[in-house]
Design a protein around this motif. Structure first.
Motif, PDB file in Angstrom:
ATOM      1  N   ILE A   1      56.065 -24.715 -43.677  1.00  0.00           N
ATOM      2  CA  ILE A   1      57.078 -24.714 -42.623  1.00  0.00           C
ATOM      3  C   ILE A   1      57.926 -23.450 -42.704  1.00  0.00           C
ATOM      4  O   ILE A   1      58.132 -22.751 -41.706  1.00  0.00           O
ATOM      5  CB  ILE A   1      57.965 -25.973 -42.728  1.00  0.00           C
ATOM      6  CG1 ILE A   1      57.123 -27.237 -42.520  1.00  0.00           C
ATOM      7  CG2 ILE A   1      59.098 -25.906 -41.703  1.00  0.00           C
ATOM      8  CD1 ILE A   1      57.888 -28.530 -42.740  1.00  0.00           C
ATOM      9  N   ASP A   2      58.396 -23.147 -43.900  1.00  0.00           N
ATOM     10  CA  ASP A   2      59.243 -21.970 -44.092  1.00  0.00           C
ATOM     11  C   ASP A   2      58.439 -20.672 -43.945  1.00  0.00           C
ATOM     12  O   ASP A   2      58.911 -19.710 -43.329  1.00  0.00           O
ATOM     13  CB  ASP A   2      59.901 -22.026 -45.470  1.00  0.00           C
ATOM     14  CG  ASP A   2      60.900 -20.890 -45.678  1.00  0.00           C
ATOM     15  OD1 ASP A   2      61.793 -20.735 -44.835  1.00  0.00           O
ATOM     16  OD2 ASP A   2      60.776 -20.172 -46.682  1.00  0.00           O
TER      17      ASP A   2
ATOM     18  N   THR B   1      57.556 -20.133 -40.262  1.00  0.00           N
ATOM     19  CA  THR B   1      58.786 -19.833 -39.525  1.00  0.00           C
ATOM     20  C   THR B   1      59.199 -18.376 -39.719  1.00  0.00           C
ATOM     21  O   THR B   1      59.517 -17.671 -38.750  1.00  0.00           O
ATOM     22  CB  THR B   1      59.927 -20.747 -39.990  1.00  0.00           C
ATOM     23  OG1 THR B   1      59.614 -22.108 -39.665  1.00  0.00           O
ATOM     24  CG2 THR B   1      61.246 -20.366 -39.313  1.00  0.00           C
ATOM     25  N   LYS B   2      59.191 -17.900 -40.952  1.00  0.00           N
ATOM     26  CA  LYS B   2      59.580 -16.522 -41.235  1.00  0.00           C
ATOM     27  C   LYS B   2      58.639 -15.531 -40.556  1.00  0.00           C
ATOM     28  O   LYS B   2      59.081 -14.500 -40.028  1.00  0.00           O
ATOM     29  CB  LYS B   2      59.598 -16.282 -42.748  1.00  0.00           C
ATOM     30  CG  LYS B   2      60.755 -16.968 -43.459  1.00  0.00           C
ATOM     31  CD  LYS B   2      60.729 -16.695 -44.958  1.00  0.00           C
ATOM     32  CE  LYS B   2      61.922 -17.355 -45.649  1.00  0.00           C
ATOM     33  NZ  LYS B   2      61.888 -17.147 -47.127  1.00  0.00           N
TER      34      LYS B   2
ATOM     35  N   PHE C   1      65.936 -20.591 -31.972  1.00  0.00           N
ATOM     36  CA  PHE C   1      64.846 -20.989 -32.858  1.00  0.00           C
ATOM     37  C   PHE C   1      65.257 -20.826 -34.322  1.00  0.00           C
ATOM     38  O   PHE C   1      65.688 -19.753 -34.744  1.00  0.00           O
ATOM     39  CB  PHE C   1      63.611 -20.147 -32.572  1.00  0.00           C
ATOM     40  CG  PHE C   1      62.480 -20.357 -33.544  1.00  0.00           C
ATOM     41  CD1 PHE C   1      61.847 -21.585 -33.629  1.00  0.00           C
ATOM     42  CD2 PHE C   1      62.069 -19.335 -34.378  1.00  0.00           C
ATOM     43  CE1 PHE C   1      60.809 -21.793 -34.534  1.00  0.00           C
ATOM     44  CE2 PHE C   1      61.033 -19.523 -35.276  1.00  0.00           C
ATOM     45  CZ  PHE C   1      60.402 -20.765 -35.358  1.00  0.00           C
ATOM     46  N   LYS C   2      65.123 -21.912 -35.084  1.00  0.00           N
ATOM     47  CA  LYS C   2      65.454 -21.890 -36.503  1.00  0.00           C
ATOM     48  C   LYS C   2      64.231 -22.156 -37.374  1.00  0.00           C
ATOM     49  O   LYS C   2      64.054 -21.524 -38.409  1.00  0.00           O
ATOM     50  CB  LYS C   2      66.532 -22.928 -36.812  1.00  0.00           C
ATOM     51  CG  LYS C   2      67.860 -22.670 -36.141  1.00  0.00           C
ATOM     52  CD  LYS C   2      68.864 -23.765 -36.478  1.00  0.00           C
ATOM     53  CE  LYS C   2      70.198 -23.511 -35.796  1.00  0.00           C
ATOM     54  NZ  LYS C   2      71.177 -24.589 -36.092  1.00  0.00           N
ATOM     55  N   THR C   3      63.410 -23.099 -36.931  1.00  0.00           N
ATOM     56  CA  THR C   3      62.248 -23.459 -37.741  1.00  0.00           C
ATOM     57  C   THR C   3      61.214 -24.188 -36.893  1.00  0.00           C
ATOM     58  O   THR C   3      61.552 -24.800 -35.871  1.00  0.00           O
ATOM     59  CB  THR C   3      62.670 -24.369 -38.907  1.00  0.00           C
ATOM     60  OG1 THR C   3      61.519 -24.699 -39.707  1.00  0.00           O
ATOM     61  CG2 THR C   3      63.280 -25.664 -38.405  1.00  0.00           C
ATOM     62  N   ILE C   4      59.964 -24.104 -37.313  1.00  0.00           N
ATOM     63  CA  ILE C   4      58.930 -24.899 -36.660  1.00  0.00           C
ATOM     64  C   ILE C   4      59.069 -26.343 -37.134  1.00  0.00           C
ATOM     65  O   ILE C   4      59.680 -26.619 -38.179  1.00  0.00           O
ATOM     66  CB  ILE C   4      57.511 -24.385 -36.979  1.00  0.00           C
ATOM     67  CG1 ILE C   4      57.194 -24.547 -38.478  1.00  0.00           C
ATOM     68  CG2 ILE C   4      57.326 -22.960 -36.521  1.00  0.00           C
ATOM     69  CD1 ILE C   4      55.740 -24.377 -38.824  1.00  0.00           C
TER      70      ILE C   4
ATOM     71  N   GLN D   1      54.309 -29.150 -35.725  1.00  0.00           N
ATOM     72  CA  GLN D   1      54.344 -28.184 -34.627  1.00  0.00           C
ATOM     73  C   GLN D   1      52.995 -28.097 -33.910  1.00  0.00           C
ATOM     74  O   GLN D   1      51.934 -28.182 -34.532  1.00  0.00           O
ATOM     75  CB  GLN D   1      54.707 -26.796 -35.174  1.00  0.00           C
ATOM     76  CG  GLN D   1      54.898 -25.732 -34.126  1.00  0.00           C
ATOM     77  CD  GLN D   1      56.129 -25.977 -33.272  1.00  0.00           C
ATOM     78  OE1 GLN D   1      57.182 -26.332 -33.790  1.00  0.00           O
ATOM     79  NE2 GLN D   1      55.984 -25.802 -31.972  1.00  0.00           N
TER      80      GLN D   1
END
Length: 288
Positions: free
Chosen positions: A201-202, A205-206, A234-237, A241
């Motif tokens: 996830i992280d 996202t990055k 947008f902060k994170t998927i 997703q």
């Protein structure tokens, strides 16, 4: 000017609601013409290659869809047909909801699950639409709902189906959901199943944030909603997703219209470089 350019020009110009409805409906019909042309071409290509997997999209009744499955020439090949179609049209409201059906999977439980899901989801969409236009508070507003599906990848091992939706009110909203099916192992692949743990996830996202910033730096016509501490964005998927695997074996993350960008950009997708996620993949069986 092609249809895509027309749509962008239209969405950037303030126009009355009546015209908004008519333009989007016209664009939908033009896209349908293109799809029918591609459909005919794909059939001819499929007939020319006996080794190719036969996948066909046609408008048929449930009885005809079942009859097609009985045709000996098609054997036990995986097929996708329009199992049911809900339509409605009057001066202010219009709906065309197609329900796909998958046949030919060896795993009949999986086949049943997929088809029940497609039927339930699309039937609910249509019923909700009919219920909404029956309310008095709409005051004859223009509303439309269109759904469709297409096979975007069909190999010996994978079948990727895109279920598309276009909702039109004062403005339109496009969305799509992908199902990535492992035909050999007879299962639907989830995003989390591709990775060792939830660190994906992280990591993803990055990578997407980096791609967003790079694209905006290169093209002033591109804008993404990025949360910077002072504004929402947008902060994170999500852990689940929307995604699919493309023909090159790359992971593609998808966002619906307005999720991370202005509506003029439509549905937004990001191809994730395998180099960025290779260390957290369960294996390289799916993602290359």
């Amino acid at each position: 000017m092609n249809i895509s350019d027309m749509k962008k020009e239209y969405e950037n110009t303030p126009i009355p609601e009546e015209l908004d409805f008519l333009v989007r409906r016209t664009l939908k019909k033009e896209n349908d013409k293109v799809k029918r042309h591609k459909w005919t071409k794909n059939i001819m290509t499929g007939v020319a290659s006996a080794a190719a997997l036969f996948v066909i999209t046609v408008n048929v009744s449930p009885a005809a869809a079942n009859a097609m499955a009985e045709v000996p020439a098609l054997g036990n090949l995986v097929k996708v047909v329009t199992f049911r179609e809900y339509t409605y049209k009057d001066g202010h409201y219009e709906a065309d909801v197609k329900v796909p059906k998958v046949t030919g999977l060896d795993n009949k439980e999986l086949e049943k699950h997929l088809n029940e899901k497609y039927l339930e989801e699309n039937t609910k969409l249509y019923k909700d639409f009919i219920k909404e236009i029956g309310t008095d508070d709409l005051n004859k507003a223009n509303l439309a709902l269109f759904t469709d599906y297409k096979v975007i990848l069909d190999t010996d091992s994978l079948l990727v189906m895109a279920n598309e939706k276009l909702e039109i009110a004062a403005s339109g909203a496009q969305s799509v959901h992908y199902d990535t099916i492992d035909k050999k192992n007879q299962l639907v692949i989830t995003l989390s199943s591709l990775f060792k743990d939830d660190s994906y996830i992280d990591v993803i996202t990055k990578n997407i944030l980096t791609q967003m910033k790079e694209q905006m730096a290169k093209d002033e016509g591109k804008t993404y909603f990025i949360a910077d501490g002072t504004e929402d964005g947008f902060k994170t998927i999500a852990a689940d997703q929307n995604f699919y695997l493309n023909k090159d074996g790359k992971l593609v993350i998808s966002f619906n219209e307005y999720d991370v960008a202005p509506g003029v950009m439509g549905i937004v997708e990001f191809v994730i470089p395998t180099e960025a996620i290779k260390d957290i993949l369960v294996s390289d069986y799916y993602v290359k």
